[in-house]
Design an enzyme around this catalytic site. Structure first.
Site, mmCIF file in Angstrom:
data_model
loop_
_atom_site.group_PDB
_atom_site.id
_atom_site.type_symbol
_atom_site.label_atom_id
_atom_site.label_comp_id
_atom_site.label_asym_id
_atom_site.label_seq_id
_atom_site.Cartn_x
_atom_site.Cartn_y
_atom_site.Cartn_z
ATOM 1 N N ASP A 1 0.823 -1.209 0.000
ATOM 2 C CA ASP A 1 0.000 0.000 0.000
ATOM 3 C C ASP A 1 0.866 1.273 0.000
ATOM 4 O OD1 ASP A 1 -2.853 0.920 0.478
ATOM 5 O OD2 ASP A 1 -1.902 1.890 2.194
ATOM 6 N N GLU B 1 14.048 -15.774 0.674
ATOM 7 C CA GLU B 1 14.345 -16.890 1.578
ATOM 8 C C GLU B 1 13.340 -18.014 1.392
ATOM 9 O OE1 GLU B 1 14.186 -15.213 5.512
ATOM 10 O OE2 GLU B 1 15.932 -13.911 5.132
HETATM 11 C C1 GLC Z 1 -4.325 2.937 -0.595
HETATM 12 C C2 GLC Z 1 -5.554 2.081 -0.415
HETATM 13 C C3 GLC Z 1 -6.680 2.944 0.064
HETATM 14 C C4 GLC Z 1 -6.298 3.581 1.377
HETATM 15 C C5 GLC Z 1 -4.969 4.306 1.284
HETATM 16 C C6 GLC Z 1 -4.405 4.586 2.648
HETATM 17 O O1 GLC Z 1 -4.466 3.863 -1.612
HETATM 18 O O2 GLC Z 1 -5.830 1.405 -1.606
HETATM 19 O O3 GLC Z 1 -7.864 2.210 0.193
HETATM 20 O O4 GLC Z 1 -7.281 4.479 1.767
HETATM 21 O O5 GLC Z 1 -3.999 3.549 0.615
HETATM 22 O O6 GLC Z 1 -3.953 3.417 3.255
#
Ligand code: GLC
Ligand code: CA
Length: 552
Positions: free
Chosen positions: A215, A267
């Protein structure tokens, strides 16, 4: 954990995989509390298998206050009790693996949730303490520190700084959060933070997780040296530097972190894969996709392609070339949990991505659902024929429309609360799936659904489409399985048809041709055996808004 030998050894399983994204709270509810859970997912493994997918990517399932749908993680090495238990997680992996499906977990390294033990410890500790140093705490400006440390906006609101109250009750320091205030940003200059993430990666990899979706992968390292603090009001990629020296995003140093993760991924047998969600300039994606880093990087370019022959071709070309350079494979995405469902985007005159779509359509146009479905399916079929991995989002295999009329009081998305009048909510694509034609929450569970489902939901349910020729569900099943048989090397050749400029035609080695009609009149198909088409042919011709696969 049981060993499934077929899962071993294949280093490249992800390169041309179909990956199905599950938003766990909205997939299937096993205990009837209105929230999707692991039990529910386990009960639907046969369904996942019937789709022919290679892997499931599960959005966050960790303990969370749900300030941002689970992307506010309070404990990286546990399961939210509302979603299940670690034992159920092990069971889910086992069931998936038994059925030849891998599991990709969502890693959220830019920020935690504000109930994370380390953030709670930071609040209780003093300014300048090691506890505060795991996050980004700063004194405010002004005589009494009452002015925020910098003019930095957050993605979910006007400011990325929130002031805390010190343990002695006085107004205190501020902490940085690029998203909601419940999502404090980690300080990646801190060694303990780095080590803790390696621990997390090992924790899930040891349990059998096959890969990670990372993310906001471009945001971890910020320039915070010598008292510097980034200032920014817009998060448009256009205002970001594209040479690795931007002070907020996509800094070169972030790749040192991913190199250390790669060592851990390697790993394992097979090495764990990872895909970056990095909103960066296109020329910067290959670094995330490097074999020394995460290994794959999302390209979201097709979200902006609309229904335009030339644009689609340009995007395909650009990304296939870029992937080749980095030694990775590219990714194709039309929908996910953050954007308007593509069957709805294509149903409106102005097809665009999230924000543009709202501005252009929300209060003006009427959807043409038939057209939206036809174009959505034709586009999916085109992308499934391209080399690379295709990420599909739960419900798109039903041609599910966005739910556009969720009442304001039922909304959950922090993005909505930022500007309610704009209606910019991601909840409309997160409404729990319809499994049956009727019944409590259309088969989602026995106890309602955490976001309200619309009355038309049953008419597009799995039950309605299962086994029905011509349904989107059966189309997806057919295409995903067929693709597996047709796929060879990651090459394409374009074919031009001078009499039909709106026909996009390419082929793959082995005689697999894909033809999409972006025009408005039926077109003659190239010679060969028609293997599948997204809509029935008319008099042997390819109708408008239709894709066909041909063996020639
Ligand atoms: C990413 C995720 C989204 C979230 C953001 C903060 O863009 O896909 O859903 O709100 O990150 O974590
Ligand atoms: Ca539940």
């Amino acid at each position: 954990m049981a060993e499934y030998t077929f899962l071993k050894g294949d280093q490249n399983w992800w390169r041309q995989a179909v990956i199905y994204q599950i938003y766990p709270r909205s997939f299937a509810d096993g205990n009837g509390d209105g929230i999707g859970d692991l039990k529910g997912i386990i009960s639907r493994v046969p369904y996942l298998k019937s789709l022919g997918i290679d892997a499931v990517w599960m959005s966050p399932f960790y303990p969370s206050q749900l300030a941002d749908g689970g992307y506010d993680v309070d404990d990286y090495r546990n399961i939210d009790p509302r979603i299940g238990t670690l034992a159920e997680f092990d069971q889910l992996i086992e069931e998936l693996h038994k059925n030849g499906i891998r599991l990709i977990a969502d890693l959220v390294p830019n920020h935690s949730g504000d109930q994370h033990v380390w953030f709670q410890a930071a609040l209780k500790a003093a300014p300048g303490s090691p506890e505060r140093n795991r996050y980004i705490f700063r004194d405010g400006k002004g005589e009494n520190g009452e002015i925020r440390p910098s003019e930095l906006a957050s993605h979910f609101g006007p400011t990325a700084w929130t002031r805390i109250t010190e343990p002695d009750g006085t107004p205190g320091q501020w902490y940085m959060h690029l998203f909601a205030k419940e999502q404090p940003d980690w300080n990646w200059d801190n060694q303990e933070v780095r080590e803790d993430f390696l621990k997390t990666i090992r924790f899930w990899s040891d349990r059998g997780v096959d890969g990670y979706r990372v993310d906001v992968a471009h945001a971890l390292v910020k320039d915070l040296k010598n008292g510097h603090l980034p200032e920014r009001q817009s998060f448009d990629v256009k205002v970001m530097k594209d040479d690795g020296t931007d002070d907020l995003f996509d800094r070169d140093e972030v790749h040192e972190i991913y190199a250390s993760w790669r060592e851990v991924f390697n790993e394992y047998d097979p090495p764990r894969m990872a895909v970056a969600e990095a909103w960066v300039h296109a020329n910067r994606r290959p670094a995330y996709a490097s074999t020394k880093g995460l290994g794959q990087s999302f390209n979201f370019d097709m979200l902006g392609a609309g229904w335009r022959t030339k644009k689609v071709r340009e995007i395909a070309d650009y990304n296939l070339t870029a992937a080749k350079k980095s030694g990775s494979s590219t990714t194709w995405v039309l929908s996910n949990h953050d954007i308007i469902r593509h069957a709805t985007r294509f149903a409106f005159p102005m097809v665009s991505d999230f924000a543009g779509w709202y501005k252009a359509n929300r209060f003006t146009a009427k959807p043409d659902i038939e057209l939206g479905t036809a174009r959505a399916n034709a586009m999916t079929m085109l992308l499934l024929a391209l080399p690379g991995s295709t990420y599909i989002y739960q419900g798109e295999e039903l041609a599910l429309q966005e739910v556009l009329d969720i009442p304001a009081e039922d909304m959950q998305d922090p993005q909505f609360f930022r500007n309610p009048e704009l209606g910019l909510s991601r909840d409309g694509c997160r409404v729990p799936l319809p499994w049956t034609k009727t019944g409590s929450s259309f088969g989602f569970g026995s106890g309602g659904s955490h976001l309200p489902q619309p009355s038309w939901y049953g008419s597009v349910s799995v039950e309605t489409q299962d086994g029905v020729q011509g349904s989107t569900l059966e189309l997806y099943r057919k295409l995903i399985n067929l693709r597996k048989q047709l796929q060879t090397s990651e090459e394409i050749t374009w074919h031009r048809n001078w009499f039909a400029p709106k026909l996009l035609h390419f082929s793959r080695p082995g005689g697999w041709h894909c033809v999409t009609n972006f025009g408005n009149k039926p077109v003659k198909l190239p010679a060969g055996e028609v293997l599948a088409s997204s809509q029935p042919l008319s008099d042997g011709k390819l109708p408008a808004n239709t894709t066909a696969w041909i063996r020639a």
